[in-house]
Scaffold this motif. Sequence first.
Motif, short mmCIF file in Angstrom:
data_model
loop_
_atom_site.label_atom_id
_atom_site.label_comp_id
_atom_site.label_asym_id
_atom_site.label_seq_id
_atom_site.Cartn_x
_atom_site.Cartn_y
_atom_site.Cartn_z
N PRO A 116 0.79 -1.20 -0.04
CA PRO A 116 -0.20 -0.09 0.01
C PRO A 116 0.42 1.06 -0.44
CG PRO A 116 -0.91 -1.66 1.76
CD PRO A 116 0.34 -2.04 1.33
N PHE A 117 2.15 1.24 0.24
CA PHE A 117 2.78 2.65 0.47
C PHE A 117 3.15 2.43 -0.74
CE2 PHE A 117 2.89 1.51 5.38
CZ PHE A 117 1.94 1.78 5.36
N SER A 118 3.38 2.53 -2.14
CA SER A 118 3.34 3.12 -2.92
C SER A 118 4.52 3.89 -3.28
CB SER A 118 2.37 2.72 -4.31
OG SER A 118 1.91 3.52 -4.18
N ASP A 119 3.73 5.42 -2.89
CA ASP A 119 5.13 6.56 -3.08
C ASP A 119 4.89 6.71 -4.78
OD1 ASP A 119 6.38 9.20 -2.44
OD2 ASP A 119 8.16 8.16 -1.56
N LEU A 120 4.39 6.55 -5.28
CA LEU A 120 4.18 6.81 -7.11
C LEU A 120 5.52 7.85 -6.88
CD1 LEU A 120 0.55 6.47 -7.68
CD2 LEU A 120 2.39 4.76 -8.72
N MET A 121 5.47 8.95 -7.10
CA MET A 121 6.24 9.86 -6.66
C MET A 121 7.37 9.37 -6.83
SD MET A 121 4.39 12.06 -8.52
CE MET A 121 5.30 13.47 -8.89
N SER A 129 8.71 2.02 -0.61
CA SER A 129 8.28 0.85 0.12
C SER A 129 7.25 -0.48 -0.31
CB SER A 129 7.84 0.84 1.66
OG SER A 129 8.20 1.57 2.05
N TYR A 130 6.81 0.02 -1.39
CA TYR A 130 6.28 -1.00 -2.25
C TYR A 130 7.39 -2.12 -3.10
CZ TYR A 130 4.12 -2.01 -6.93
OH TYR A 130 3.11 -2.76 -7.84
N ALA A 131 8.18 -1.12 -4.01
CA ALA A 131 9.04 -1.14 -4.74
C ALA A 131 10.74 -2.39 -4.23
CB ALA A 131 10.24 -0.15 -5.08
N ASP A 132 10.53 -2.29 -2.40
CA ASP A 132 10.92 -2.94 -1.61
C ASP A 132 10.57 -4.23 -1.45
OD1 ASP A 132 13.65 -3.47 -0.16
OD2 ASP A 132 12.18 -2.52 1.69
N GLY A 133 8.71 -3.52 -1.33
CA GLY A 133 7.41 -5.23 -1.32
C GLY A 133 7.79 -6.16 -1.69
N ILE A 134 7.98 -5.87 -3.40
CA ILE A 134 7.56 -6.56 -4.79
C ILE A 134 9.19 -6.91 -4.22
CG2 ILE A 134 8.57 -6.94 -7.02
CD1 ILE A 134 5.18 -6.24 -6.24
N ARG A 135 10.63 -6.88 -4.64
CA ARG A 135 12.02 -7.77 -4.58
C ARG A 135 11.71 -7.89 -3.58
NH1 ARG A 135 13.38 -2.13 -5.73
NH2 ARG A 135 14.32 -1.96 -8.30
N LYS A 136 11.39 -7.85 -2.66
CA LYS A 136 11.67 -9.43 -1.01
C LYS A 136 10.62 -10.27 -1.58
CE LYS A 136 10.83 -5.94 1.99
NZ LYS A 136 10.71 -4.91 3.36
N ILE A 137 9.83 -9.74 -2.24
CA ILE A 137 9.00 -10.73 -2.48
C ILE A 137 9.78 -11.93 -3.38
CG2 ILE A 137 6.82 -12.18 -3.50
CD1 ILE A 137 6.06 -10.83 -0.83
N GLY A 138 10.66 -11.04 -4.16
CA GLY A 138 11.53 -11.95 -5.11
C GLY A 138 12.14 -12.68 -4.87
N TYR A 139 12.86 -12.39 -3.97
CA TYR A 139 14.43 -13.68 -2.64
C TYR A 139 13.17 -14.54 -2.11
CZ TYR A 139 17.80 -10.77 -3.51
OH TYR A 139 18.89 -9.76 -4.14
#
Length: 476
Positions: free
Chosen positions: A202-207, A213-223
Motif C-alpha cells: 500500500p505504500f507505493s509512493d508513486l512520485m 516500500s512498494y518496490a522494496d516489497g516486490i523485491r523481497k517477495i522475489g527473494y
Amino acid sequence: MPAEVLSLRIVAVTMGILSLAALQAAGNDGYILNIYGNANLDGAIDEKDIEFLQNVIDGNIKATYLSDANVDGAIDRNDIERIIEIINGTEPEITVIDGVNVSVTIKKPVGRIIVEYLDNAQIVQMMGKTSKIVGVENSITKMEELFPEMSKLASVGPMTKDPDYEKILSLNPDLLLVFDEKMTSEKTKKLPGVSVLFAGFPFSDLMNADTSSYADGIRKIGYILDERETAEEYLDWYLDKIERLKMKTSRLDENQRPRVLFGSYPRADSKTFRTYSKIDVLAQEVSLAGGNNIAEDLSEFNVSFGDLRGNPLLYRIDLDSEWVIKQDPDYILLHYPYITYGGEIIPDLPNGYTIDDPSGLKIARENFMSRPEYANLKAVKSGNVYIFSGDLRNELTRGLIGSVYLSKILHPDIFPDLDPEAVHDEYLKNFLDLDYSLDEHGVFVYPPIVKGPGALAGVPDRYYDLVVEDAVPGSR
C-alpha cells in the motif's frame, strides 16, 4: 555464481582492504533492500556484501543494521556463508524487514501460502507460484475472472476483524501475506509457526517509486519465492511507465494543472467527503497525472508513512461539503470498491474485473451530479465527474494503471498517443498471464475514455452507445 567460486572470492578479499568510499558508494541511489545479508545497504544481495562483511570481520569498517545475515546476534563467517546461500538460492531461511519495520523470518523453500486481497494474490500469481497457495481471504473467492485458479481454493473467511485462526492453522501454511498492517501483530501471535508478512504494497509512493516500500516489497517477495528475475522484470516495466508519465506532467505550469478532488463516493445523506492524505495511492495518482489536489494545503494531508504506526487510519481526511463547495474543484473523482477487503459486496457501485455492464456506475454518477448542493460546482456543470473502480487502487500496480487513465482524462493534449487500456492489458497478459479482454470485460472508469468510433477504454466496447453521451469532449 557457484558457491565454490564465491568461496574463492572471499579468500581474495581477505588479501586486501577495500576502499571504504567504494563500499559506501554501493547504496548511493537511496534505495536499500531490507533483507538481512544486504550488508552494504544497496539494492541487492551479491558479492559486494561478501566483500563488505569480510571487511567488517577484519575490523576495517563498521557493521550495518543488515550485516547479521543469519540473525544470530554475531557478525562472523557464518554470515558470509548465509549470504552465499542467499545468492545461490539455497538458504534455509531468510529474514526481512516488513512494511512497518518489523523483522520477519521465513523458512525456505516456502511450500504453502495463504493470501489476503488483490495485491498479495497477484504478486504470487505473477511469480508463477499459484500452486503453492492453499487458502485465500474471502474476497478472492468472488473474483473468478481475475483469479481463475485461486478463487476455487479454500476460503479462510474475512481477515478484517475476526479471522478464523483455527481454519488458517488447519491448512498448515508456511506464509501468510497480509493486506492490512493493522492486525499483523495479532495474526503473528495467533498463528504460531506461520510467518506473517505485510510486504508494504500500500505504500507505493508513486512520485518516488524506485525507493518506495512498494518496490522494496516486490523485491523481497522475489527473494522469498526465489523469483528475483521476475520481480525485477515487473519493476522495470512499472518504473518505466511511471517515469514516462512524470516526464510530461512534471513540465506543467501551475496554471496548467486542474484542481482535483479525489475521494470516496459519498452516501446520499452524507454531508462530508472522504479524501486521502499524500501517502495514499489516490492522492499520489492526482500528482502523477498532473493535477493539483484541493486538500494539499491541509495539515492532515501532509502526513508521513511513519505517522501511520501510531494511527493506522491517519491517511483518511473527512472534508465538510461546504468546504468542498467553496474550493470548487475542476474535477471530482470518486472511488469505491465493489468487492471489499473481507469480501463484502457493495451492490450500488458495481465495478471492477467481475462487472461488464457500466449501467450501475452511470446511475451512481447521475445520482451524485443531481444533488442540488453540488449543482453549481464547475466539475458538475462541465461533466468532469468520474468514478474509478476500487480495483485500480487495491491491485498490485497500486495506482499506476489508475494514473494512466487519469493522465489521459486530465491532459489528453500532452498524452495524445497514450492508450490506458493498452497499458492495462500489458499488465494482465504479460505479468498475470490472464486471458482477459478489456474490450469485452471490466468496468474501471466511468465515463470511459473514447478512443474512437465504437472503441472505449475503461468499459467494454459494446456499451459505446449507452455511455458515449457522458464522455467529456476533452478525453476523446
